[in-house]
Design a protein around this motif. Structure first.
Motif, PDB file in Angstrom:
ATOM      1  N   ARG A  58      -1.397  -6.047  14.391  1.00  0.00           N
ATOM      2  CA  ARG A  58      -2.233  -5.293  15.336  1.00  0.00           C
ATOM      3  C   ARG A  58      -1.414  -4.751  16.509  1.00  0.00           C
ATOM      4  N   HIS A  59      -0.519  -5.572  17.005  1.00  0.00           N
ATOM      5  CA  HIS A  59       0.234  -5.235  18.197  1.00  0.00           C
ATOM      6  C   HIS A  59       1.035  -3.935  18.061  1.00  0.00           C
ATOM      7  N   ILE A  60       1.568  -3.680  16.874  1.00  0.00           N
ATOM      8  CA  ILE A  60       2.408  -2.480  16.747  1.00  0.00           C
ATOM      9  C   ILE A  60       1.665  -1.324  16.088  1.00  0.00           C
ATOM     10  N   LEU A  61       0.368  -1.508  15.807  1.00  0.00           N
ATOM     11  CA  LEU A  61      -0.382  -0.404  15.216  1.00  0.00           C
ATOM     12  C   LEU A  61      -0.938   0.484  16.322  1.00  0.00           C
ATOM     13  N   PHE A  62      -1.171   1.731  15.979  1.00  0.00           N
ATOM     14  CA  PHE A  62      -1.758   2.654  16.942  1.00  0.00           C
ATOM     15  C   PHE A  62      -2.828   3.447  16.222  1.00  0.00           C
ATOM     16  N   ASP A  63      -4.071   3.264  16.685  1.00  0.00           N
ATOM     17  CA  ASP A  63      -5.161   4.066  16.147  1.00  0.00           C
ATOM     18  C   ASP A  63      -5.356   3.831  14.650  1.00  0.00           C
ATOM     19  N   VAL A  64      -4.930   2.665  14.159  1.00  0.00           N
ATOM     20  CA  VAL A  64      -5.112   2.326  12.751  1.00  0.00           C
ATOM     21  C   VAL A  64      -5.686   0.906  12.707  1.00  0.00           C
ATOM     22  N   ASN A  65      -6.744   0.744  11.936  1.00  0.00           N
ATOM     23  CA  ASN A  65      -7.340  -0.579  11.791  1.00  0.00           C
ATOM     24  C   ASN A  65      -6.384  -1.474  11.006  1.00  0.00           C
ATOM     25  N   PRO A  66      -6.143  -2.726  11.449  1.00  0.00           N
ATOM     26  CA  PRO A  66      -5.251  -3.608  10.685  1.00  0.00           C
ATOM     27  C   PRO A  66      -5.762  -3.846   9.262  1.00  0.00           C
ATOM     28  N   ARG A  67      -7.034  -3.553   9.011  1.00  0.00           N
ATOM     29  CA  ARG A  67      -7.532  -3.641   7.632  1.00  0.00           C
ATOM     30  C   ARG A  67      -7.957  -2.268   7.151  1.00  0.00           C
ATOM     31  N   ASP A  68      -7.130  -1.304   7.501  1.00  0.00           N
ATOM     32  CA  ASP A  68      -7.381   0.087   7.168  1.00  0.00           C
ATOM     33  C   ASP A  68      -7.700   0.264   5.691  1.00  0.00           C
ATOM     34  N   LEU A  69      -8.882   0.848   5.423  1.00  0.00           N
ATOM     35  CA  LEU A  69      -9.370   0.938   4.044  1.00  0.00           C
ATOM     36  C   LEU A  69      -8.432   1.785   3.178  1.00  0.00           C
ATOM     37  N   VAL A  70      -7.948   2.886   3.746  1.00  0.00           N
ATOM     38  CA  VAL A  70      -7.087   3.780   2.963  1.00  0.00           C
ATOM     39  C   VAL A  70      -5.839   3.027   2.490  1.00  0.00           C
ATOM     40  N   THR A  71      -5.189   2.329   3.427  1.00  0.00           N
ATOM     41  CA  THR A  71      -3.967   1.600   3.075  1.00  0.00           C
ATOM     42  C   THR A  71      -4.263   0.499   2.068  1.00  0.00           C
ATOM     43  N   PHE A  72      -5.351  -0.227   2.319  1.00  0.00           N
ATOM     44  CA  PHE A  72      -5.670  -1.354   1.445  1.00  0.00           C
ATOM     45  C   PHE A  72      -6.109  -0.898   0.058  1.00  0.00           C
ATOM     46  N   THR A  73      -6.470   0.374  -0.083  1.00  0.00           N
ATOM     47  CA  THR A  73      -6.790   0.897  -1.413  1.00  0.00           C
ATOM     48  C   THR A  73      -5.545   1.507  -2.034  1.00  0.00           C
ATOM     49  N   ALA A  74      -4.819   2.268  -1.220  1.00  0.00           N
ATOM     50  CA  ALA A  74      -3.702   3.038  -1.766  1.00  0.00           C
ATOM     51  C   ALA A  74      -2.572   2.132  -2.240  1.00  0.00           C
ATOM     52  N   ALA A  75      -2.234   1.099  -1.450  1.00  0.00           N
ATOM     53  CA  ALA A  75      -1.083   0.260  -1.804  1.00  0.00           C
ATOM     54  C   ALA A  75      -1.264  -0.392  -3.172  1.00  0.00           C
ATOM     55  N   PRO A  76      -2.412  -1.072  -3.433  1.00  0.00           N
ATOM     56  CA  PRO A  76      -2.565  -1.658  -4.770  1.00  0.00           C
ATOM     57  C   PRO A  76      -2.622  -0.600  -5.864  1.00  0.00           C
ATOM     58  N   LEU A  77      -3.200   0.572  -5.536  1.00  0.00           N
ATOM     59  CA  LEU A  77      -3.280   1.625  -6.544  1.00  0.00           C
ATOM     60  C   LEU A  77      -1.892   2.099  -6.949  1.00  0.00           C
ATOM     61  N   VAL A  78      -1.039   2.304  -5.955  1.00  0.00           N
ATOM     62  CA  VAL A  78       0.339   2.726  -6.228  1.00  0.00           C
ATOM     63  C   VAL A  78       1.007   1.698  -7.131  1.00  0.00           C
ATOM     64  N   VAL A  79       0.827   0.423  -6.775  1.00  0.00           N
ATOM     65  CA  VAL A  79       1.462  -0.635  -7.554  1.00  0.00           C
ATOM     66  C   VAL A  79       0.919  -0.634  -8.979  1.00  0.00           C
ATOM     67  N   LEU A  80      -0.391  -0.431  -9.131  1.00  0.00           N
ATOM     68  CA  LEU A  80      -0.973  -0.431 -10.483  1.00  0.00           C
ATOM     69  C   LEU A  80      -0.437   0.741 -11.296  1.00  0.00           C
ATOM     70  N   LEU A  81      -0.275   1.885 -10.641  1.00  0.00           N
ATOM     71  CA  LEU A  81       0.256   3.045 -11.359  1.00  0.00           C
ATOM     72  C   LEU A  81       1.679   2.767 -11.836  1.00  0.00           C
ATOM     73  N   VAL A  82       2.468   2.198 -10.940  1.00  0.00           N
ATOM     74  CA  VAL A  82       3.849   1.874 -11.309  1.00  0.00           C
ATOM     75  C   VAL A  82       3.840   0.830 -12.432  1.00  0.00           C
ATOM     76  N   ALA A  83       2.928  -0.131 -12.346  1.00  0.00           N
ATOM     77  CA  ALA A  83       2.825  -1.162 -13.377  1.00  0.00           C
ATOM     78  C   ALA A  83       2.451  -0.536 -14.717  1.00  0.00           C
ATOM     79  N   LEU A  84       1.562   0.446 -14.648  1.00  0.00           N
ATOM     80  CA  LEU A  84       1.161   1.143 -15.873  1.00  0.00           C
ATOM     81  C   LEU A  84       2.380   1.777 -16.532  1.00  0.00           C
ATOM     82  N   ALA A  85       3.167   2.482 -15.709  1.00  0.00           N
ATOM     83  CA  ALA A  85       4.359   3.129 -16.242  1.00  0.00           C
ATOM     84  C   ALA A  85       5.317   2.086 -16.820  1.00  0.00           C
ATOM     85  N   ALA A  86       5.462   0.954 -16.095  1.00  0.00           N
ATOM     86  CA  ALA A  86       6.404  -0.075 -16.532  1.00  0.00           C
ATOM     87  C   ALA A  86       5.946  -0.731 -17.828  1.00  0.00           C
TER      88      ALA A  86
END
Lengths: 888, 117
Positions: free
Chosen positions: A840-868
């Motif tokens: 929280r301390h180093i974030l600016f205008d971003v929720n520490p549980r930001d929905l976009v990040t919490f969706t995008a990060a696992p999605l990226v990993v799943l896509l990479v996993a799919l390729a792998a």
């Protein structure tokens, strides 16, 4: 020396083997003589003697210094093993190097900023830094009168004051360079106990002289180690200083990780820090000095602390409006306690990220080792059956692990400073740590060693448990496929953990990245790109204020003619780089008498940041005028006093009403004021104090030409940066007056970027760690799926032979890989949620549980996993079924 | 002592005892490992089964202490074999240890008789 006994021992081992062989033959002969068939006779002899390997090992054990020798043998064995599969070995070392390098990198920054003592001072344990109790402003800065009074009222500690800053130095015909330096009181060097390498250091007699001391590094690089350095001239901010000495090598100033190059007496403040207002030496409210002291002999830190605090209390009673709050002494030098706490939190966060990366890396290496353990299971079981002890095998595996980890640790140690320098933000920032400070010291070496050893023990444990259960019969009976089945569970959990941790790091990276996006999206209300600043203090050349105003007008006109420069203006303070002070603003007629103002200024009127600006200021700085007009060259002494207010100030003065054409008063703290001023313009609110602070601050803009000053900062609007314009600025200044010095030519955007060093560092490091983690997790998954596919080739063959479609087989394998990845991603998200507020301390205008990040990060990993998973799956599906069936 | 026909004592020959038996065997002259094992078994009426696996480390240990020395010779079947002989140091050690052994046996017997009486 060692080679000879080894060779002799090898010969002796051969003889022992021959001896046992002879024994077997004799026993067999005896058995035959007793009437046994020759096969049986041989078998009985073998049974009776037992394992020859075991006997030889027992004799070996008797013979050697038990562990040195065994270890040496194991080291050779391990190296031979690594050499057999060089690609895998290199991959393991590189992977470990990344993980260990990342943790060591962050640790070395912690070491520099928080752990390592300051070099080159005598007995740091007897030094103490003066601080205020928290909640009274910045804890470690003091006004000069406050310092002077404290020094004079204490006996148990010798207090010295200093101020670090950046200054422009030039020597001989060289171009000017910005270096760090200190303004110091005469007792600074004696208090610290710094030695001189040449000449002498500053002392009390130097107070009013233009003398300087330079660092060893400055002497060697700038003056080529000239033995006649004492007496040479050094131009600082345009003024010539005489060098009286050089500090001993090893002393780099009192700030951890950075090097100061020049020390000058405190009285040189107007030259060194021209942006500070005149009279700062007598101003009780202007806090700008750090104070350090050496305890008097025999005095305890507690006693000195009590005396300093008592002196502080006495001062607070004398000057209640300026001083107050308790004073305390912090042991030693280094960061102030609040900075230290903040730094600890921030570096702790980065360290956690690095540790996650290390775990992911260990997962990969553990996986590779397990794969090797699969193939070695028969080998190990056979060795054990032949009498090698379990401890022996365990030791060998541990040694393999240690060798890998040491190699990885060595490369990691090399990598660590490079990671910090590559990310940059940490080394450029206010906490800028240079490459020399990052050179590993003993503490860093020990840290890297400990990490390497724990890593080695960690990933040796799993395969060890695995082989411990290896019995000969099982191992020999099982096909490679069956044996592999045993590690599969373990390897799958490793992959799940890897995916989980890389998702966690990626979420951290995503949050940092989103923060930087938000920061970039901030409209500060002024131009940050393409603004170059340069500061002047004309009082040094004896300019009265009106002459200074004429000088700035002429200089602006001259610089405006430089090709590429679009506009030029100047101001007493340019936000957010400088703070021009505050005034109380009143409706006309409501201003109190000056005496009253001086007593309770803080409580009266509307407090506003004030800055005196030249013509075309708003156009040049890109600050929008909502209504009315900005200042022009006609707003000068003798004309109607005018003012521009920002929206926040207008709203406070005349809520809901039009400010244009109204009058206000903003009387100065001392001296004659201008009386009522007419508001001619309404400026839009800007991020005046900091880019990250959205709360609008009331700001009052007044025309410089109506209240001229000797000090100002010039602002040039140009696409060319400070580096390109530096020479032009100096040249055109010199053309007007060769004695006038130019200080601190810098880009506004670089200054602003410097204030965002935490966010930029987090973005850079988390981003790097995140991508590496993703790559490692993907390769771990790829290896796991490939391995699983290889083990199931036969099954796939049967499926295809029985009519399963290629796509069906692909789906089977891919869904297996994806299931693991999905489990990992889910766990990773849960970890990130649990770690929640840490960032929280180093974030600016971003929720520490930001929905976009919490969706995008696992999605990226799943896509990479799919390729792998798809790659090995397709290979399996395209395999020729008949070949697959024949394979075992 | 168990008589013939009872199962031989196996594997529990104390280490020091095995050393003593080996040294005693070599009093009669040099011998190789195989002979030593069989002599011990034979003299003890097969009661003491020498675990061949322990014999060779024991020989190595005794040699390292200087009580026996080894040399390569030719066996009775014309094979190359490693022979061991008693050194003077070994002889002294054997004498000293044998008398200590006798004392030990007397002492243990004394205790055991007291119990059975």
């Amino acid at each position: 020396v060692r080679g000879i006994p080894f060779r002799r021992r090898a010969a002796s081992r051969r003889e022992r083997a021959q001896e046992l062989q002879a024994h077997l033959e004799m026993e067999t002969g005896d058995n035959i003589a007793r009437g046994m068939a020759s096969d049986e006779a041989r078998r009985a002899a073998h049974l009776k003697l037992g394992s020859t390997t075991g006997i030889l090992e027992r004799i070996d054990d008797l013979e050697r210094v038990p562990w040195v020798d065994g270890t040496w043998t194991d080291v050779r064995l391990a190296l031979r093993g690594f050499a057999r599969t060089p690609a895998v070995s290199l991959l393991m070392v590189a992977t470990l190097a990344l993980g260990i390098g990342a943790t060591t990198a962050i640790f070395s920054v912690m070491n520099v900023l928080l752990l390592r003592p300051i070099a080159g001072v005598r007995d740091e344990a007897r030094l103490a830094s003066l601080e205020r109790e928290p909640g009274q402003g910045i804890v470690d800065i003091f006004s000069y009168p406050e310092y002077r009074d404290l020094r004079d009222r204490t006996r148990s500690i010798d207090l010295a004051a200093f101020r670090r800053t950046t200054l422009d130095v030039r020597s001989g015909g060289t171009a000017s360079a910005r270096v760090r330096g200190d303004l110091v009181t005469g007792n600074y060097f004696p208090v610290l106990g710094v030695q001189a390498e040449a000449g002498r250091l500053l002392d009390r007699g130097d107070a009013h002289a233009d003398v300087a001391v330079v660092s060893d590094a400055c002497w060697k690089t700038r003056f080529g180690g000239d033995p006649g350095i004492v007496g040479r001239s050094l131009t600082i901010n345009g003024r010539a200083f005489v060098i009286v000495g050089v500090t001993a090598q090893g002393f780099d100033g009192t700030y951890p990780g950075q090097r100061d190059d020049v020390w000058v007496p405190l009285d040189a403040q107007p030259i060194v820090m021209p942006r500070m207002s005149a009279g700062v030496m007598d101003n009780r409210d202007s806090r700008w000095l750090q104070v350090v002291g050496r305890l008097a002999p025999g005095v305890s830190a507690a006693a000195a602390g009590a005396e300093v605090d008592a002196a502080g209390q006495a001062l607070a009673r004398l000057f209640p409006s300026s001083h107050g709050g308790r004073l305390l002494l912090q042991r030693g030098l280094g960061l102030a306690s609040d900075d230290r706490g903040e730094m600890r939190g921030f570096l702790g966060l980065l360290f956690a990220g690095a540790c996650l990366l290390l775990f992911v890396a260990c997962g990969n290496v553990g996986n590779l080792i397990l794969a090797r353990a699969d193939t070695r299971r028969r080998d190990v079981a056979t060795r054990r059956a032949l009498g090698a002890s379990q401890g022996r095998i365990a030791r060998q595996m541990l040694i393999e692990g240690l060798l890998l980890a040491m190699a990885g640790g060595g490369v990691g140690l090399w990598l660590a400073p490079r990671i910090i320098l590559a990310v940059g933000a940490l080394s450029e920032s206010a906490y800028g740590i240079g490459a020399p400070a990052l050179a590993p010291d003993l503490r860093v070496l020990v840290f890297a060693l400990l990490v390497s050893v724990s890593v080695a023990v960690g990933f040796t444990a799993a395969p060890l448990l695995h082989v411990r259960r290896a019995s000969l019969v099982d191992a020999l009976r099982e096909s490679a496929r069956g044996a592999a089945g045993r590690t599969t569970r373990l390897r799958q959990s490793l992959v799940v953990a890897q995916v989980a941790l890389s998702v966690t790091i990626l979420i951290g990276a995503g949050l940092s990245w989103r923060t930087m996006q938000r920061i970039h999206a901030v409209a500060p209300g002024y131009a940050t790109n393409g603004v170059v600043l340069a500061s002047y203090a004309l009082d040094l050349q004896g300019y009265p204020a009106p002459a200074a105003a004429r000088f700035f007008e002429r200089l602006s006109a001259s610089l405006a003619a430089v090709p590429g420069v679009r506009a030029v203006t100047w101001a007493t303070a340019i936000a957010p780089v400088e703070f021009g002070g505050r005034r109380s603003v009143f409706h006309v007629g409501e201003a109190p008498p000056q005496a009253e103002l001086q007593r309770r200024e803080e409580e009266l009127g509307i407090r506003a940041d004030v800055t005196f600006v030249g013509p075309a200021f708003f156009e040049t700085m890109g600050i929008a005028i909502a209504r009315g007009r900005g200042f022009t060259g006609r707003d000068r002494a003798g004309t109607q006093a005018v003012a521009v207010v920002n929206e926040a100030l207008a709203e406070r003065l005349w809520p809901g009403e039009d400010a244009i054409g109204r009058d206000l008063e903003a009387p100065p703290f001392s001296g004659p004021g201008l009386g009522p001023m007419e508001v001619v313009g309404l400026a839009r609110d800007t991020r005046h104090r900091s880019l990250l602070s959205a709360t609008p601050v009331p700001v009052l803009y007044l025309p410089f030409l109506q209240t001229p000053d000797q000090r100002a900062t010039l602002a040039l609007r140009s696409a060319a940066g400070a580096a390109a314009l530096d020479a032009q600025i100096r040249q055109r200044t010199a053309a007007l007056d060769p004695n006038v010095a130019v200080a601190a030519v810098q880009d506004l955007d670089q200054y602003v970027a410097g204030t965002l060093w935490e966010q930029r560092t987090a973005e850079g490091l988390f981003g790097t760690f995140g991508l590496l983690g993703l790559f490692l997790a993907a390769s771990g998954l790829y290896a796991m799926v490939s391995h699983a596919v290889a083990m199931r080739t036969r099954e796939m063959g049967i499926r295809v032979a029985l009519g399963a479609s290629t796509s069906g087989v692909v789906r089977l394998v891919v869904s297996h890989g994806l299931r693991l990845a999905a489990a990992g991603a889910a766990i990773g998200v849960l970890i990130a949620i649990a770690m929640g507020g840490a960032m929280r301390h180093i974030l600016f205008d971003v929720n520490p549980r930001d929905l976009v990040t919490f969706t995008a990060a696992p999605l990226v990993v799943l896509l990479v996993a799919l390729a792998a998973s798809v790659v090995p799956a397709r290979r399996a599906a395209l395999a020729d079924p008949s070949r697959a069936l024949r394979q075992e | 002592m168990p008589g013939r026909g009872q199962p031989p004592l196996q594997g529990d020959i104390l280490q020091g005892t095995l050393d003593l038996l080996i040294l005693q065997t070599l009093v009669g002259g040099p011998a190789h490992g195989h002979t030593i094992a069989h002599v011990i078994e034979h003299r003890s009426d097969e009661v003491l089964q020498v675990e061949h696996g322990s014999l060779y480390p024991a020989l190595h240990r005794l040699e390292a202490r200087g009580w026996i020395a080894s040399f390569w010779g030719t066996s009775e079947h014309n094979r190359r074999a490693r022979y061991y002989r008693l050194t003077r140091q070994g002889r002294t050690h054997l004498t000293r240890q044998t008398s200590r052994w006798d004392e030990l046996v007397r002492a243990v017997n004394g205790v055991l008789r007291a119990v059975t009486d």
